[in-house]
Design a protein around this motif. Sequence first.
Motif, PDB file in Angstrom:
ATOM      1  N   SER A  30       0.829  -1.186   0.000  1.00  0.00           N
ATOM      2  CA  SER A  30       0.000   0.000   0.000  1.00  0.00           C
ATOM      3  C   SER A  30       0.873   1.248   0.000  1.00  0.00           C
ATOM      4  CB  SER A  30      -0.892  -0.040   1.242  1.00  0.00           C
ATOM      5  OG  SER A  30      -1.178   1.243   1.664  1.00  0.00           O
ATOM      6  N   LYS A  31       0.524   2.210  -0.867  1.00  0.00           N
ATOM      7  CA  LYS A  31       1.321   3.423  -0.985  1.00  0.00           C
ATOM      8  C   LYS A  31       0.592   4.588  -0.305  1.00  0.00           C
ATOM      9  CE  LYS A  31       4.757   5.766  -2.658  1.00  0.00           C
ATOM     10  NZ  LYS A  31       6.135   5.410  -2.348  1.00  0.00           N
ATOM     11  N   VAL A  32      -0.642   4.724  -0.674  1.00  0.00           N
ATOM     12  CA  VAL A  32      -1.460   5.783  -0.079  1.00  0.00           C
ATOM     13  C   VAL A  32      -2.619   5.115   0.648  1.00  0.00           C
ATOM     14  CG1 VAL A  32      -2.858   7.813  -0.523  1.00  0.00           C
ATOM     15  CG2 VAL A  32      -0.882   7.342  -1.964  1.00  0.00           C
ATOM     16  N   ASN A  33      -2.797   5.520   1.883  1.00  0.00           N
ATOM     17  CA  ASN A  33      -3.830   4.887   2.689  1.00  0.00           C
ATOM     18  C   ASN A  33      -4.766   5.968   3.225  1.00  0.00           C
ATOM     19  OD1 ASN A  33      -5.288   3.235   4.271  1.00  0.00           O
ATOM     20  ND2 ASN A  33      -3.545   2.336   5.365  1.00  0.00           N
ATOM     21  N   ILE A  34      -6.001   5.911   2.803  1.00  0.00           N
ATOM     22  CA  ILE A  34      -6.952   6.936   3.236  1.00  0.00           C
ATOM     23  C   ILE A  34      -7.874   6.336   4.273  1.00  0.00           C
ATOM     24  CG2 ILE A  34      -8.808   8.457   2.472  1.00  0.00           C
ATOM     25  CD1 ILE A  34      -7.462   8.618  -0.214  1.00  0.00           C
ATOM     26  N   LYS A  35      -7.972   7.014   5.417  1.00  0.00           N
ATOM     27  CA  LYS A  35      -8.767   6.463   6.507  1.00  0.00           C
ATOM     28  C   LYS A  35      -9.890   7.405   6.889  1.00  0.00           C
ATOM     29  CE  LYS A  35      -5.174   3.654   8.612  1.00  0.00           C
ATOM     30  NZ  LYS A  35      -4.086   3.694   9.601  1.00  0.00           N
ATOM     31  N   ASP A  36     -11.105   6.968   6.677  1.00  0.00           N
ATOM     32  CA  ASP A  36     -12.298   7.692   7.090  1.00  0.00           C
ATOM     33  C   ASP A  36     -12.217   9.175   6.730  1.00  0.00           C
ATOM     34  OD1 ASP A  36     -14.805   7.884   8.097  1.00  0.00           O
ATOM     35  OD2 ASP A  36     -14.141   8.301  10.144  1.00  0.00           O
ATOM     36  N   LEU A  37     -11.961   9.448   5.465  1.00  0.00           N
ATOM     37  CA  LEU A  37     -11.786  10.833   5.034  1.00  0.00           C
ATOM     38  C   LEU A  37     -13.138  11.495   4.790  1.00  0.00           C
ATOM     39  CD1 LEU A  37      -9.631  12.961   4.031  1.00  0.00           C
ATOM     40  CD2 LEU A  37     -10.255  12.205   1.741  1.00  0.00           C
ATOM     41  N   LYS A  38     -13.332  12.616   5.508  1.00  0.00           N
ATOM     42  CA  LYS A  38     -14.535  13.414   5.264  1.00  0.00           C
ATOM     43  C   LYS A  38     -14.091  14.788   4.809  1.00  0.00           C
ATOM     44  CE  LYS A  38     -17.459  11.125   8.588  1.00  0.00           C
ATOM     45  NZ  LYS A  38     -17.649  11.006  10.024  1.00  0.00           N
ATOM     46  N   LEU A  39     -14.836  15.374   3.896  1.00  0.00           N
ATOM     47  CA  LEU A  39     -14.445  16.690   3.404  1.00  0.00           C
ATOM     48  C   LEU A  39     -15.670  17.578   3.258  1.00  0.00           C
ATOM     49  CD1 LEU A  39     -11.875  17.645   0.782  1.00  0.00           C
ATOM     50  CD2 LEU A  39     -14.224  18.360   0.373  1.00  0.00           C
ATOM     51  N   TRP A  40     -15.517  18.806   3.682  1.00  0.00           N
ATOM     52  CA  TRP A  40     -16.605  19.781   3.559  1.00  0.00           C
ATOM     53  C   TRP A  40     -16.186  20.955   2.700  1.00  0.00           C
ATOM     54  CZ3 TRP A  40     -15.541  17.141   7.977  1.00  0.00           C
ATOM     55  CH2 TRP A  40     -16.603  16.498   8.626  1.00  0.00           C
ATOM     56  N   TYR A  41     -17.089  21.400   1.843  1.00  0.00           N
ATOM     57  CA  TYR A  41     -16.939  22.717   1.224  1.00  0.00           C
ATOM     58  C   TYR A  41     -17.922  23.619   1.960  1.00  0.00           C
ATOM     59  CZ  TYR A  41     -14.521  20.606  -2.760  1.00  0.00           C
ATOM     60  OH  TYR A  41     -13.641  19.950  -3.566  1.00  0.00           O
ATOM     61  N   GLY A  42     -17.415  24.436   2.840  1.00  0.00           N
ATOM     62  CA  GLY A  42     -18.325  25.244   3.648  1.00  0.00           C
ATOM     63  C   GLY A  42     -19.198  24.333   4.491  1.00  0.00           C
ATOM     64  N   GLU A  43     -20.520  24.395   4.251  1.00  0.00           N
ATOM     65  CA  GLU A  43     -21.433  23.596   5.073  1.00  0.00           C
ATOM     66  C   GLU A  43     -21.692  22.209   4.481  1.00  0.00           C
ATOM     67  OE1 GLU A  43     -22.795  24.433   8.194  1.00  0.00           O
ATOM     68  OE2 GLU A  43     -21.157  25.863   7.887  1.00  0.00           O
ATOM     69  N   SER A  44     -21.462  22.085   3.172  1.00  0.00           N
ATOM     70  CA  SER A  44     -21.882  20.830   2.548  1.00  0.00           C
ATOM     71  C   SER A  44     -20.762  19.803   2.547  1.00  0.00           C
ATOM     72  CB  SER A  44     -22.344  21.096   1.115  1.00  0.00           C
ATOM     73  OG  SER A  44     -21.249  21.450   0.315  1.00  0.00           O
ATOM     74  N   GLU A  45     -21.139  18.596   2.935  1.00  0.00           N
ATOM     75  CA  GLU A  45     -20.144  17.527   3.022  1.00  0.00           C
ATOM     76  C   GLU A  45     -20.019  16.882   1.649  1.00  0.00           C
ATOM     77  OE1 GLU A  45     -20.135  15.058   6.703  1.00  0.00           O
ATOM     78  OE2 GLU A  45     -20.190  13.422   5.265  1.00  0.00           O
ATOM     79  N   ILE A  88     -14.295   8.240   3.485  1.00  0.00           N
ATOM     80  CA  ILE A  88     -13.761   7.329   2.478  1.00  0.00           C
ATOM     81  C   ILE A  88     -12.632   6.508   3.096  1.00  0.00           C
ATOM     82  CG2 ILE A  88     -12.629   7.203   0.219  1.00  0.00           C
ATOM     83  CD1 ILE A  88     -15.338   8.425  -0.042  1.00  0.00           C
ATOM     84  N   ASP A  89     -12.667   5.190   2.895  1.00  0.00           N
ATOM     85  CA  ASP A  89     -11.556   4.333   3.288  1.00  0.00           C
ATOM     86  C   ASP A  89     -11.072   3.632   2.036  1.00  0.00           C
ATOM     87  OD1 ASP A  89     -11.211   4.110   6.327  1.00  0.00           O
ATOM     88  OD2 ASP A  89     -13.394   4.104   6.026  1.00  0.00           O
ATOM     89  N   ILE A  90      -9.816   3.857   1.691  1.00  0.00           N
ATOM     90  CA  ILE A  90      -9.307   3.219   0.474  1.00  0.00           C
ATOM     91  C   ILE A  90      -7.793   3.155   0.562  1.00  0.00           C
ATOM     92  CG2 ILE A  90      -9.171   5.378  -0.850  1.00  0.00           C
ATOM     93  CD1 ILE A  90     -10.178   3.816  -3.286  1.00  0.00           C
ATOM     94  N   GLU A  91      -7.243   2.123  -0.068  1.00  0.00           N
ATOM     95  CA  GLU A  91      -5.791   1.991  -0.106  1.00  0.00           C
ATOM     96  C   GLU A  91      -5.342   1.894  -1.539  1.00  0.00           C
ATOM     97  OE1 GLU A  91      -3.726  -1.048   2.118  1.00  0.00           O
ATOM     98  OE2 GLU A  91      -5.089  -0.706   3.801  1.00  0.00           O
ATOM     99  N   PHE A  92      -4.398   2.756  -1.930  1.00  0.00           N
ATOM    100  CA  PHE A  92      -3.870   2.696  -3.290  1.00  0.00           C
ATOM    101  C   PHE A  92      -2.547   1.944  -3.261  1.00  0.00           C
ATOM    102  CE2 PHE A  92      -6.357   6.699  -3.242  1.00  0.00           C
ATOM    103  CZ  PHE A  92      -7.324   6.306  -4.149  1.00  0.00           C
ATOM    104  N   GLU A  98     -11.505  15.904   7.519  1.00  0.00           N
ATOM    105  CA  GLU A  98     -11.381  15.119   8.734  1.00  0.00           C
ATOM    106  C   GLU A  98     -10.907  13.749   8.286  1.00  0.00           C
ATOM    107  OE1 GLU A  98     -14.830  14.268  11.213  1.00  0.00           O
ATOM    108  OE2 GLU A  98     -14.671  16.358  11.893  1.00  0.00           O
ATOM    109  N   GLY A  99     -10.212  13.059   9.172  1.00  0.00           N
ATOM    110  CA  GLY A  99      -9.701  11.751   8.784  1.00  0.00           C
ATOM    111  C   GLY A  99      -8.236  11.859   8.409  1.00  0.00           C
ATOM    112  N   GLN A 100      -7.706  10.768   7.856  1.00  0.00           N
ATOM    113  CA  GLN A 100      -6.270  10.735   7.612  1.00  0.00           C
ATOM    114  C   GLN A 100      -5.967  10.313   6.196  1.00  0.00           C
ATOM    115  OE1 GLN A 100      -4.795   8.056  10.669  1.00  0.00           O
ATOM    116  NE2 GLN A 100      -3.419   9.700  11.315  1.00  0.00           N
TER     117      GLN A 100
END
Lengths: 253, 233, 396
Positions: A4-19, A24-28, A64-66
């Motif tokens: 695994s090179k890139v590991n995304i753990k429970d990634l949440k993203l907001w633009y202003g108020e909208s999520e 997202i959990d994924i491993e590249f 939020e997340g890693q």
Amino acid sequence: MNTSKVNIKDLKLWYGESEALHGIDIEFSEKRVTALIGPSGCGKSTLLRCLNRMNDRIPGCRIEGQILLDGDDIYAPEVDVVQLRTHVGMVFQKPNPFPKSIYENVAYAPRIHGLAGSGSDMDELVETALRRASIWKEVKDKLHTPGTALSGGQQQRLCIARTIAVQPNVILMDEPCSALDPIATAKIEELIDELKREFTIIMVTHSMQQAARISDQTAFFYMGDLIEFGETGTIFTQPEKQQTEDYITGRFG
Amino acid sequence: MPQHTIKRFDEELDKLKELVLSMGGLVERAIGHAVKSMLDQDEALAKKTIERDKAINALEVQCDEMTRDILVRRQPAAGDLRFIMGIIKVVTDLERMGDLSAGIAEGTLRSLEHPPKEFSNLSTMGKKVQKQVNRTLNAFSRGDTELAMRVIEKDERIDVLYKRMYRELLTYMIEDPRDITASIILSNVAKNLERISDHATNISEMLIYIERGHDIRHVDHEAAAKLLSGEEI
Amino acid sequence: MNNSTQPNNFISDEKKLRQKRRERADSRFHWYGLTALGLALAFLVFFFVDIIGQAVPAFYQTEVKVNIHYVEAAKTNYNKAVDHKLRRVVSRAWLRTLPVYLKRHPELIGNNIKQWVPADSRVDQYIKQHNGHGLKSKYQRIVDAMAEEGRIRQVFNIRFFTSGDSKLPENAGIFSAAVGSIFTLLITMLIAVPIGVMTAIYLEEFSEDNHFTRIIEVNINNLAAIPSILYGLLGLAIFINFAGVPRSSALAGGLTLALMTLPIIIIATRAALQSVPSSIREAAFGLGASRWQTTWHHVLPLAMPGILTGSIIGLAQAMGETAPLLIVGMVAYVPDAPDNILEAATVLPAQIYTWAGESLRAYEERTAAAILVLLTVLLSLNGLAVYLRKHFERRW
């Protein structure tokens, strides 16, 4: 091989108020091509832009997340974004060479990051990058002509050369062929196939045929969720989720 | 399953399926007629059956053209891709089944000079094979994997029937060498029926691949049943 | 191809009618446009012909050939140098210089030299046959006689470019106003361009989009629309009353004009920056360039033609401005060119304004000439802007 090179753990993203991304959990995997597919606005480009923190420039965008690159959190407060971007390069939808010479386009990033002086070191570096982007033969006699005078496909390969000149680990590609004709597209796809020997490639594409042609793994996103992720062959012949099936067979909406 | 955004694609797939089913219908009737011509020693019916095989072949060509068209124009993926791949195989199987039926009818023509004394259990076997084909086509038209599974299971019984009949014919030949020609013809007919049933099994296996995405062609039945009941996944 | 026996879908009476109507509307519209253009051109041509027609005589000065008596008395009373009847014919401005000249060249004393000297402005106007020349009939006869003797000629009026303002029209020139304009404009440029460009870069490339920056934006846009005389009041309050910059100086004027030009430069620069495609910024950021590197290496060079054009046009506007300078005291009688930016100075448009208010007929043609000079400079500046834009665009 599939470390695994890139590991995304429970990634949440907001633009202003909208999520925009809902955990997202994924491993590249390293040295593989991963295609991110999904309808417009599904969050695939957003996710891609998180990987080199291009979203930092957008006001009101927070996450939020890693995201771990080789185990290191790229959103840790002490991380220098400039350094990060030398590890994670990016190729954009529209070929966007600088309106400078071909040589300058490739030499720019190594120069600002102090990777090579301006003498023969730099000449060598530029040549290597152009060779690896399979465009050297076409441009070696006109290195000092403007990069913007090349054809669209050549411009895009120049952009790839520019990106790999700083030896990144990961290359992000945001619909790299959507502005190109089929022949130029084929050349880029062939190049991507070559590049995956050395680089981890993550690409967003709207063309499912393209994802099927060049990716090793495919992730399907919908409405900010990762619906399905797996080997490309499996996703395109027998996807597990109905939504994936509907999307790739053209039964959406 | 929801419709394709491109409605034309749906129409093409439906049309293709219809074509395959009508081909299946012709094959089913050809089997029936072929067996009947043998049992009744009906020359006219046998000739008609051989003649009608051409229609089946023509349908095969038509199906292949449609499949090719869909492949190049729609570039199907996932379920659609499996369907198209399945159709390619199914059509070949059906065409072979048609040929085998014609083979039976040719057997009838040859047996007119050497009429068999005894048809053994050809009648039963013919009915059973017809039933297999009928089930297969029904399963195919409804996308019924359970029915397809039954076809696959029942294929063994056909094999048993064939072996029994073969032994019986062998005994006739040993008893009276004058019967040898007729018995060989009959044995060939039974072999054709057994192979028709095999093709029906192939189609059923293909149907399961189309519907579920699991390839069960070369696994044993228990494993296949497990796969389908979802134990492994 | 065109078979007349076959019915043609493209031809029918109704369709022909519609086509005719459409074509008529088109040509009507075409003519409206041409008329408007013609009118505008006619005004422009009229304006230029009028100005040039009025201005040309100002570039010629009448000279008369008279006996100059270099006598001792002329050192104290320059009128003694010419015959009494010629006193109103010879330029008083020239006569005034005699005492100084004599003191410097005492060897000339006692000589009686026949030489060409500038004529009085009234004589000049009379020779140029302008109405309202103001020459008394007594002198008219003398001048007529001199003309017959060939003692009157017209030469190129170099003084118009080399001397400052004067109460004697034959001696009045645009030199001091031109120097004042250059000083003022230099100050305006040195202050408005860097500040304006940096402000625009900050607003466009660095600042976040929040209420504060939005208020600033709105204000800048409004500032560009404020009547220019208000900038004069602002300049008076800030630079002269508060900061103590000398009144009438090029510094005060330059600073005031800088205030006025700033919003124009900011708006032009921002427009130029906005026109740089964001893909270029993305490319640079994607390669790990910092904000500053992105702006300095990639965005600014591409925005340069726009910035230059905007700045030059802003400066040209400042150059033609009078109203704010009225308030800071630059519209004044300034005969000598300023040596530095703190001395009293005037500018070309102010000079035009002053001369336009003079009563003597000779000032009228000088006003026109000064306008012509100002127009030439402004047009050259705009030409320069166009050239620079083309030049930079041609680079890639």
